[in-house]
Design an enzyme around this catalytic site. Structure first.
Site, PDB file in Angstrom:
ATOM      1  N   LYS A   1       0.674  -1.089   0.008  1.00 29.93           N
ATOM      2  CA  LYS A   1      -0.047   0.028  -0.285  1.00 29.93           C
ATOM      3  C   LYS A   1       0.539   1.139   0.046  1.00 29.93           C
ATOM      4  O   LYS A   1       0.630   2.380  -0.419  1.00 29.93           O
ATOM      5  CB  LYS A   1      -0.691   0.032   1.054  1.00 29.93           C
ATOM      6  CG  LYS A   1      -1.917  -0.515   1.408  1.00 29.93           C
ATOM      7  CD  LYS A   1      -2.482  -0.920   1.998  1.00 29.93           C
ATOM      8  CE  LYS A   1      -4.128  -2.262   2.459  1.00 29.93           C
ATOM      9  NZ  LYS A   1      -5.060  -1.756   3.288  1.00 29.93           N
TER      10      LYS A   1
ATOM     11  N   LEU B   1     -17.035  10.222   9.657  1.00 26.78           N
ATOM     12  CA  LEU B   1     -16.585  10.254   7.763  1.00 26.78           C
ATOM     13  C   LEU B   1     -18.111   9.677   7.260  1.00 26.78           C
ATOM     14  O   LEU B   1     -17.715   8.362   7.506  1.00 26.78           O
ATOM     15  CB  LEU B   1     -14.860  10.565   7.437  1.00 26.78           C
ATOM     16  CG  LEU B   1     -14.431  11.231   7.651  1.00 26.78           C
ATOM     17  CD1 LEU B   1     -13.053  10.815   6.950  1.00 26.78           C
ATOM     18  CD2 LEU B   1     -14.397  12.783   7.184  1.00 26.78           C
TER      19      LEU B   1
ATOM     20  N   LEU C   1     -33.737   7.587   6.716  1.00 31.75           N
ATOM     21  CA  LEU C   1     -35.553   6.847   7.167  1.00 31.75           C
ATOM     22  C   LEU C   1     -35.788   5.673   5.153  1.00 31.75           C
ATOM     23  O   LEU C   1     -36.180   6.155   4.934  1.00 31.75           O
ATOM     24  CB  LEU C   1     -35.899   8.214   7.356  1.00 31.75           C
ATOM     25  CG  LEU C   1     -35.653   8.073   9.360  1.00 31.75           C
ATOM     26  CD1 LEU C   1     -36.979   9.863   9.133  1.00 31.75           C
ATOM     27  CD2 LEU C   1     -36.347   6.708   9.953  1.00 31.75           C
TER      28      LEU C   1
ATOM     29  N   CYS D   1     -18.675   0.402   9.255  1.00 38.41           N
ATOM     30  CA  CYS D   1     -18.576   1.440  10.629  1.00 38.41           C
ATOM     31  C   CYS D   1     -19.992   0.800  11.559  1.00 38.41           C
ATOM     32  O   CYS D   1     -19.851  -0.304  12.550  1.00 38.41           O
ATOM     33  CB  CYS D   1     -18.816   2.597  10.478  1.00 38.41           C
ATOM     34  SG  CYS D   1     -17.338   3.537   9.208  1.00 38.41           S
TER      35      CYS D   1
ATOM     36  N   LYS E   1     -19.406  -2.767  13.198  1.00 41.90           N
ATOM     37  CA  LYS E   1     -18.765  -3.338  13.844  1.00 41.90           C
ATOM     38  C   LYS E   1     -18.624  -2.167  15.289  1.00 41.90           C
ATOM     39  O   LYS E   1     -18.865  -2.585  16.539  1.00 41.90           O
ATOM     40  CB  LYS E   1     -17.372  -2.271  13.075  1.00 41.90           C
ATOM     41  CG  LYS E   1     -16.273  -2.416  13.880  1.00 41.90           C
ATOM     42  CD  LYS E   1     -15.002  -2.293  12.913  1.00 41.90           C
ATOM     43  CE  LYS E   1     -15.497  -0.815  13.394  1.00 41.90           C
ATOM     44  NZ  LYS E   1     -14.679   0.375  13.685  1.00 41.90           N
TER      45      LYS E   1
END
Length: 437
Positions: free
Chosen positions: A35, A153, A253, A263, A266
């Site tokens: 990376k 974010l 909604l 996110c 987890k």
């Protein structure tokens, strides 16, 4: 001002590029050599709209660098952000802090000047306090402060979220730490962005509480969608009717196949474990996790029902694989249990996603055909299943579908299509929480 960010993944790279855009000198240290080499060569290892240009521009200006050595990255840094992964720990649902503590330990071993260590990763309540203990144990000779600065974010909108956030949360308990973070976020302060200063534990909990609440809104409207299907109501109108109430708000909604991504799954699981261990179990969060898991596992059965009760040997075109548009993230994507469930029932899958083909391939059964376009996925299909609402899928006209498909079943898990034209064209149309006729 100079800062270092440990971790060149989604949070670290976006944060680093945006801080550099503020005029800050930023060094992003990525431990993974593959990376890191990509970043040095100007390649972006993740997909986020606009990130490639932001990184390239600031790297060219000399404000954003990717040092090979950790010691070079943290040299002269006033703040050192920890932005490594905190995946769910196998077996108990807790956030795995292995990478966080390893990064802090490595930093402390080579740090040679006073600095503020800031957790940017999403970490359980009490993590900052443990890092403070590490500082006292490993480097009692240095004036090292600890702060928490959780990120908020959204994938696909991360740059806008960073540049024009609803708020910035800073957990810090020393004047020096607060001042360093205040100066770092000064461009946002000038835009009158609320900057909320709290203690360490409070800042850590704010992140989990925010994601838990948003996940609860999604799960609530999904349960209302199920009720709408039983009583003949329209969940889109229900969502609009309650969302116009200022106390509720219209965001999150949108009925659909259940939440996924890096996110919400987890963080809701971690929040549930944190609450249990603290002796204040959150039954609402427990229900959110259970309901969402069951919803995703039940998607295949919905498609089978729409196809008349049997998908054996039928060709199903699945449009969308990433958990949401404008990302290639496959983590906890509803497409995964959907496709696995259909394959186990004998269906043949032709799938397409504008960005997630490469990340999806190792996660899917080998029999799944990943195509290069939506048209290719639809060719000869007995049924279309829309799972991710990329814009290019929204504009598929009924005439085009009739031209490409063999069958006439459309299952719309995002409620993006107008039922009337599809039904007028002879399609059997099923959606989420809307009347069948």
């Amino acid at each position: 001002m100079r800062i270092a960010i440990i971790g060149g993944g989604y949070v670290g790279l976006v944060s680093g590029a945006c801080f550099a855009e503020f005029g800050v000198e930023v060094a992003v240290y990525e431990a993974d050599p593959t990376k890191r080499q990509m970043l040095l060569e100007g390649q972006i290892p993740i997909y986020e709209p606009g990130l490639d240009k932001l990184v390239a521009g600031n790297a060219a200006a000399g404000r954003l660098t990717f040092p090979v050595k950790l010691q070079d990255a943290i040299e002269r840094a006033e703040a050192i952000f920890i932005a490594v992964g905190t995946p769910t720990r196998r077996g108990d649902g807790h956030a795995d802090l292995t990478y966080v503590f390893a990064a802090v330990e490595q930093v402390l071993k080579v740090l040679d000047h006073p600095a503020v260590i800031v957790t940017k990763s999403t970490v359980p309540v009490g993590t900052g306090r443990k890092i403070l203990e590490m500082v006292r144990e490993l480097r009692p000779d240095l004036a090292v402060e600890v702060a928490s600065n959780p990120e908020f974010l959204r994938e696909g909108s991360a740059i806008t979220d960073f540049m024009r956030p609803d708020r910035v949360v800073v957990g810090a308990e020393s004047d020096r730490a607060r001042e360093v973070l205040r100066q770092l976020y000064r461009p946002l302060y000038l835009l009158e962005t609320p900057i909320v200063f709290t203690g360490l534990e409070t800042a850590e909990l704010i992140k989990y509480a925010a994601n838990g609440f948003l996940a609860m809104k999604i799960t609530f409207i999904n349960e209302m969608a199920d009720l709408c299907e039983k009583v003949g109501a329209d969940v889109n109108d229900v969502a609009r009717g309650i969302g116009l109430d200022g106390r509720i708000g219209k965001k999150f909604l949108h009925a659909g196949p259940g939440f996924g991504g890096s996110c919400f799954p987890k963080d809701t699981l971690a929040l549930m474990r944190i609450a249990e261990e603290a002796g204040a179990p959150s039954r609402l969060v427990q229900s959110v996790v259970a309901v969402n898991d069951a919803r995703k596992e039940g998607l295949a059965a919905r498609v089978v029902a729409a196809c008349g009760g049997d998908v054996q040997h039928k060709v199903i075109a699945v449009l969308g694989l990433a958990f949401k548009p404008e990302t290639d993230d496959m983590r906890e994507s509803p497409a995964l249990p959907l496709i696995r469930g259909l394959v186990s029932r004998g269906a043949r899958i032709q799938a397409f996603d504008p960005e997630a083909i490469q990340t999806a391939r190792p996660l899917l059964p080998e029999s799944v055909v990943l195509t290069e376009s939506s048209a290719e996925a639809l060719t000869g299909a007995d049924a279309l299943v829309l799972i991710t609402e990329w814009n290019e899928f929204r504009v598929l006209a009924p005439a085009r579908l009739k031209e490409l498909m063999r069958g006439n079943v459309v299952v719309d898990f995002r409620n993006v299509y107008d039922p009337a034209p599809l039904r007028a064209a002879g399609f059997s149309y099923a959606s989420i929480g809307r009347p069948e006729t």
